[in-house]
Enzyme design. Structure first.
Site, PDB file in Angstrom:
ATOM      1  N   GLU A   1       4.671  -2.406  -9.539  1.00  0.00           N
ATOM      2  CA  GLU A   1       5.996  -3.026  -9.328  1.00  0.00           C
ATOM      3  C   GLU A   1       5.883  -3.889  -8.080  1.00  0.00           C
ATOM      4  O   GLU A   1       5.985  -3.389  -6.964  1.00  0.00           O
ATOM      5  CB  GLU A   1       7.065  -1.933  -9.129  1.00  0.00           C
ATOM      6  CG  GLU A   1       7.279  -1.027 -10.332  1.00  0.00           C
ATOM      7  CD  GLU A   1       8.069  -1.694 -11.448  1.00  0.00           C
ATOM      8  OE1 GLU A   1       8.490  -2.856 -11.293  1.00  0.00           O
ATOM      9  OE2 GLU A   1       8.254  -1.057 -12.492  1.00  0.00           O
TER      10      GLU A   1
ATOM     11  N   CYS B   1      13.271  -6.879  -4.079  1.00  0.00           N
ATOM     12  CA  CYS B   1      12.270  -7.584  -4.895  1.00  0.00           C
ATOM     13  C   CYS B   1      12.913  -8.485  -5.937  1.00  0.00           C
ATOM     14  O   CYS B   1      12.336  -9.500  -6.313  1.00  0.00           O
ATOM     15  CB  CYS B   1      11.348  -6.572  -5.564  1.00  0.00           C
ATOM     16  SG  CYS B   1      12.249  -5.345  -6.511  1.00  0.00           S
TER      17      CYS B   1
HETATM   18  P1  NAD Z   1       3.447  -4.022   1.325  1.00  0.00           P
HETATM   19  O1  NAD Z   1       2.744  -4.158   0.040  1.00  0.00           O
HETATM   20  O2  NAD Z   1       2.792  -4.517   2.548  1.00  0.00           O
HETATM   21  O3  NAD Z   1       3.830  -2.500   1.595  1.00  0.00           O
HETATM   22  C1  NAD Z   1       4.520  -1.731   0.642  1.00  0.00           C
HETATM   23  C2  NAD Z   1       4.236  -0.280   0.890  1.00  0.00           C
HETATM   24  O4  NAD Z   1       2.888  -0.036   0.625  1.00  0.00           O
HETATM   25  C3  NAD Z   1       4.487   0.158   2.330  1.00  0.00           C
HETATM   26  O5  NAD Z   1       5.076   1.413   2.358  1.00  0.00           O
HETATM   27  C4  NAD Z   1       3.126   0.218   2.945  1.00  0.00           C
HETATM   28  O6  NAD Z   1       3.031   1.245   3.892  1.00  0.00           O
HETATM   29  C5  NAD Z   1       2.289   0.555   1.741  1.00  0.00           C
HETATM   30  N1  NAD Z   1       0.944   0.013   1.859  1.00  0.00           N
HETATM   31  C6  NAD Z   1       0.547  -1.120   2.456  1.00  0.00           C
HETATM   32  N2  NAD Z   1      -0.789  -1.250   2.362  1.00  0.00           N
HETATM   33  C7  NAD Z   1      -1.218  -0.155   1.705  1.00  0.00           C
HETATM   34  C8  NAD Z   1      -2.494   0.306   1.285  1.00  0.00           C
HETATM   35  N3  NAD Z   1      -3.622  -0.376   1.518  1.00  0.00           N
HETATM   36  N4  NAD Z   1      -2.557   1.491   0.629  1.00  0.00           N
HETATM   37  C9  NAD Z   1      -1.441   2.201   0.370  1.00  0.00           C
HETATM   38  N5  NAD Z   1      -0.231   1.811   0.727  1.00  0.00           N
HETATM   39  C10 NAD Z   1      -0.116   0.652   1.378  1.00  0.00           C
HETATM   40  O7  NAD Z   1       4.862  -4.725   1.116  1.00  0.00           O
HETATM   41  P2  NAD Z   1       6.063  -4.921   2.117  1.00  0.00           P
HETATM   42  O8  NAD Z   1       6.076  -6.335   2.522  1.00  0.00           O
HETATM   43  O9  NAD Z   1       6.120  -3.877   3.138  1.00  0.00           O
HETATM   44  O10 NAD Z   1       7.252  -4.616   1.075  1.00  0.00           O
HETATM   45  C11 NAD Z   1       7.903  -5.597   0.407  1.00  0.00           C
HETATM   46  C12 NAD Z   1       7.218  -5.959  -0.901  1.00  0.00           C
HETATM   47  O11 NAD Z   1       7.471  -4.954  -1.864  1.00  0.00           O
HETATM   48  C13 NAD Z   1       7.804  -7.239  -1.452  1.00  0.00           C
HETATM   49  O12 NAD Z   1       6.796  -8.045  -1.990  1.00  0.00           O
HETATM   50  C14 NAD Z   1       8.716  -6.724  -2.548  1.00  0.00           C
HETATM   51  O13 NAD Z   1       9.019  -7.656  -3.545  1.00  0.00           O
HETATM   52  C15 NAD Z   1       7.938  -5.573  -3.060  1.00  0.00           C
HETATM   53  N6  NAD Z   1       8.820  -4.659  -3.823  1.00  0.00           N
HETATM   54  C16 NAD Z   1       8.711  -4.641  -5.192  1.00  0.00           C
HETATM   55  C17 NAD Z   1       9.562  -3.847  -5.933  1.00  0.00           C
HETATM   56  C18 NAD Z   1       9.488  -3.799  -7.443  1.00  0.00           C
HETATM   57  O14 NAD Z   1       9.988  -2.850  -8.017  1.00  0.00           O
HETATM   58  N7  NAD Z   1       8.890  -4.774  -8.099  1.00  0.00           N
HETATM   59  C19 NAD Z   1      10.514  -3.059  -5.298  1.00  0.00           C
HETATM   60  C20 NAD Z   1      10.591  -3.099  -3.922  1.00  0.00           C
HETATM   61  C21 NAD Z   1       9.729  -3.904  -3.180  1.00  0.00           C
END
Ligand code: NAD
Length: 478
Positions: free
Chosen positions: A250, A284
């Site tokens: 997602e 998102c």
């Molecule tokens: P991110 O990918 O940097 O981080 C998201 C989560 O993943 C955080 O909790 C972070 O701690 C964790 N994370 C980061 N690197 C990781 C790794 N190597 N291994 C495991 N976990 C890791 O994203 P962000 O900028 O913090 O969050 C926003 C993003 O999430 C946006 O792109 C948004 O669109 C997306 N999002 C998508 C949905 C959906 O359902 N499609 C819902 C909510 C947010």
């Protein structure tokens, strides 16, 4: 009512982690430290993995009815603890309390819906081409699951994974965001208080890249479900590939909103304001590219401006606030970059465009007009309170521009024409489309993206299916 002491849930016990390491949790409304979130060591993670397998072998053998009873009890406990949990959600994430309450209610609804749906995991009998033989395909829980989730919806991001996995009969290890840990801990506490067997749910925190690398190197997890950005999703899928762990992704979006001249323009402007500034745009499926038909652009912009100017920003716990801070200071520089780039590319700044001078991470609700498609904000996911408009001349043109990015999560359109609506339903490349509304998901509907926004679904029967595998058997009965 104070922010709770935070622990991890490993093998049925609430623990602080072997090395005693932790990091601060910051309230984005005033920059204060409100708690410390513990970090797991690799031996903590190994215990979580082992207990996840043990928990799976207990939980999968229980009937769906007895699993539902545990999950229903947890839903009632979350209702009993509603006010305190919603207050802590706002403290750690920043969104207005009213939004935290909606989110928490959706999380509870998700738990109930999945728990009930878990009773309806049917298989099928396949007529055989051979006399005296029958074929059966049954659905079974796929195995211990793993999940990593973003901070923007601390309750529903967690619950979509946890409720889906548990209702399907899987155990799950989840690493919620270290920025919003208390809400995940509150969900875990309700489930454990409701009688969830040890190991069925493990909650860990730590350095994200280290935690995922360790957990995905194990052969115990059989499913990975991730909510976050596209680059991290791709990285995690690569790690999961080593053990052929199946994935649900997602990921990010950049949702077009198409406003046609036959739409109710004032209603569209009002809904766009509510949708754009919900959770300060950190959603998102947030509407992020506002394509307005040429002849009504100025009228729409005027109505949009009026509504944007009325957005009241402040501490989410204060009455009358309808937009809180961004999750952390790091997001403010990004917003400033988007606005200065859009203006340098020829866009006009209509409202906002500046950070708010305060100890919190506040950025003004911002409206930009006539922003060219080449501007950064029209191609990179903004994830913040900035609304850029642009004009279009024809249906074909706006479809092409809407589909021009690698993202394909959500799309919105306002039109009075059933014919236009019909064309959009077939031509727009997004996993979800809302017409004359910004309401794009419910617990019983499939939520998920196309293209680089990911694949797989949460919510609806598709969300349960994500945690199931099919087992086939044949039998000669004569
Ligand atoms: P991110 O990918 O940097 O981080 C998201 C989560 O993943 C955080 O909790 C972070 O701690 C964790 N994370 C980061 N690197 C990781 C790794 N190597 N291994 C495991 N976990 C890791 O994203 P962000 O900028 O913090 O969050 C926003 C993003 O999430 C946006 O792109 C948004 O669109 C997306 N999002 C998508 C949905 C959906 O359902 N499609 C819902 C909510 C947010």
């Amino acid at each position: 009512m104070s922010y709770p002491e935070l622990k991890m849930l490993i093998a049925g016990d609430w623990v602080v982690g072997g090395a005693g390491k932790s990091e601060p949790v910051i309230c984005p409304a005033d920059g204060s430290e409100i708690g410390q979130v513990p970090h797991a060591t690799t031996s903590d993670l190994d215990r979580a993995l082992e207990s996840s397998l043990e928990g799976f072998n207990v939980w999968r053998k229980m009937t769906p009815h007895s699993r539902q009873a545990v999950l229903e009890k947890a839903a009632r406990l979350l209702e009993d603890r509603f006010e305190v949990n919603c207050t802590n959600l706002t403290r750690e994430m920043g969104k207005p309390l009213a939004e935290s309450k909606i989110e928490m209610q959706v999380a509870i609804d998700l738990l109930r819906w999945y728990a009930e749906e878990g009773k309806r995991v049917y298989g099928r009998i396949i007529p055989s081409r051979f006399p005296g033989m029958q074929h059966e395909a049954r659905k079974v829980p796929v195995g211990p699951a793993l999940a990593f989730v973003a901070w923007n919806f601390p309750a529903t991001n967690v619950m979509r994974k946890v409720a889906g996995a548990l209702a399907a009969g899987c155990s799950i290890i989840i690493k919620p965001s270290e920025e919003t840990p208390a809400t995940a801990v509150a969900i875990g506490t309700a489930l454990m208080d409701a009688g969830l067997p040890a190991g069925v749910l493990n909650i860990v925190f730590g350095v994200p890249a280290q935690v995922s690398e360790h957990l995905l190197a194990s052969t115990i997890p059989r499913k990975l479900s991730f909510t976050g950005s596209v680059p991290v999703g791709i990285h995690l899928q690569q790690l999961a590939a080593k053990n052929l762990i199946r994935c649900t992704m997602e990921l990010g979006g950049h949702s077009p909103v198409m406003v046609f001249k036959d739409a109710d323009i004032d209603a569209a402007a009002q809904l766009c304001t509510q949708g754009k500034f919900r959770n300060a745009g950190q959603v998102c499926i947030s509407p992020t590219r506002f394509f307005i038909e040429e002849s009504i652009h100025d009228q729409f912009l005027e109505a949009f401006k009026k509504h944007v100017e009325a957005v009241n920003i402040g501490n989410g716990l204060d009455a009358g606030v309808n937009m809180g801070p961004l999750v952390a200071d790091r997001r403010l520089d990004i917003m400033e970059g988007f606005v200065s780039n859009a203006v340098s590319e020829g866009g006009e700044l209509i409202v906002g465009g500046e950070r708010v001078q305060s100890s919190g991470s506040f950025y003004q609700p911002t409206l930009l007009a006539n922003v060219p498609d080449s501007a950064q904000i029209m191609t990179e996911e903004p994830f913040g309170p900035i609304a850029p408009t642009a004009t279009f001349a024809s249906l074909d043109e706006v479809i092409d521009r809407s589909n021009s990015l690698p993202f394909g999560l959500a799309a919105y359109a306002f039109t009075g024409s059933p014919k236009t609506a019909g064309v959009l339903k077939t031509e727009i490349e997004s996993g979800m489309l809302a017409i004359n509304s910004l309401h794009i998901h419910s617990v019983e509907t499939p939520f998920g993206g196309l293209k680089n926004s990911g694949y797989g679904y949460e919510g609806g029967i598709e969300g349960l299916e994500a945690f199931l595998a099919t087992k086939y058997s044949s039998e000669v009965y004569t």
